[in-house]
Design an enzyme around this catalytic site. Sequence first.
Site, mmCIF file in Angstrom:
data_model
loop_
_atom_site.group_PDB
_atom_site.id
_atom_site.type_symbol
_atom_site.label_atom_id
_atom_site.label_comp_id
_atom_site.label_asym_id
_atom_site.label_seq_id
_atom_site.Cartn_x
_atom_site.Cartn_y
_atom_site.Cartn_z
ATOM 1 N N CYS A 59 23.956 43.096 50.303
ATOM 2 C CA CYS A 59 25.198 42.433 49.875
ATOM 3 C C CYS A 59 25.752 41.541 50.979
ATOM 4 C CB CYS A 59 26.240 43.452 49.440
ATOM 5 S SG CYS A 59 27.612 42.689 48.540
ATOM 6 N N CYS A 112 25.856 37.459 43.922
ATOM 7 C CA CYS A 112 26.782 37.944 44.947
ATOM 8 C C CYS A 112 28.201 37.594 44.518
ATOM 9 C CB CYS A 112 26.457 37.296 46.288
ATOM 10 S SG CYS A 112 27.456 37.950 47.643
#
Length: 443
Positions: free
Chosen positions: A188, A370
């Site tokens: 991430c 994302c």
Amino acid sequence: MLAAKFASRSSMRQSWSRLMTTAASSPSSSYKLVVVGGGAAGLAVSSTLADKLGKNEVAVIEPSPVHYQQPLFTFVGGGLKDFNDTYRPTAEVVSPNAQLIPQAAAQINPESNTVTLSDGSTVSYEYLVVATGIELNFGGIKGLQDAIGKNGVASNYSPKYVQNTYEFLQNVTSGNALFTMPATPIKCAGAPQKIAYLADELFREKGIRDRVNVNYYTALGKIFAVDKYANAMNAIAKSRDVNVNLFHDLVEVDGPAKKATFKILGDGARTGDIVTVPYEFLHVTPPMKPFDFIKNSKIANAAGYVDVNQATLQHNRYPNIYSLGDCSSLPTSKTAAAAAAQSKVLKSNLLAQIRGDAAPSAEYTGYTSCPLVTGKHKLVLAEFSGYTGTPQETFFFNQANEHAFSYWLTADLLPEIYWNSMLKGTWSGPAPIRKFANPTSIN
């Protein structure tokens, strides 16, 4: 906060008891399929395969008694979600048709088709899926292990420290608030800057923003890998007076003195210089690395990741081994969205191989997403191929713009999809939705 931490530890103890009971009833040490890792990627695969292959043909090796929905940690750190919403007992999220083995893998032996467990016992497999994720390396930064969890130092990447983030942010009244991004691959990759925007919003709400400097330090040369979203994030950072410092890699934390030291990377005139900055609050994204038992095995590439074909997810040397998610060598961003898309390809190819139907033919094209939280009810929804850098947006509007719908999708809808569909193997990403919601987008 203390009550929440106590509840968390109590839940872990209860879950561990369930896991040990399950392990004690294990009927076999040999399985058609062994999945190493009970995170999002491993469960997305094991749940489907356990249903297809039948009860106890699939084993899941996972030492943690608790499964965390890690994408929610940013919201917890920003004070927008409760920590108790982020976890469930591992025994409850593993398919009832799979055998849960609550131990850590210590060695993978592809020549003998076995996995050695932490207690020295072995589990045999016909097929293997490796989905361990990657390791948080807090020891990779000098002084960090002694400082984190106190001294104003927190990290949204760890369930142990995520609640400290909001606690410490509330204590800030002036000075420097620092947010870091390391040079290593991480999971991430948008999370290091998301918390900076949430902190900025918190300081504004408290009326102290003019007394607090919000500084984002990244070891990379861009704020985001894909230009479309990098341009958007640069504009947002500028509009919020978030100071972006490129090529700054955190190398040391002095907790008692509240100082952070950075090494300047890149090839500029200041390359190699050391910069020390005082702080009141420091959010650290730790460097990350492959687990040693993978890095030191025959299934790893030179960088320590499981060496798989980037299209089929099949191992390049051992055809009965596959890998997906953060531990794989796939050259795309390491996110739950990527793992979901990868799981569909892997399951299709592995099932075809098991059934003897055909050689692996389904292909993964690098899709990842994302969601970049920029405030309460504001979010930039980055979707793209990590292989090409091409945006692959699901919806008809420009997802590089901050949008309340994107926030609702990420904060409220996707967590439900995660628990009720992805971990059960029935969610493999938004591609089917994209055909209707944004038919001109690249798939």
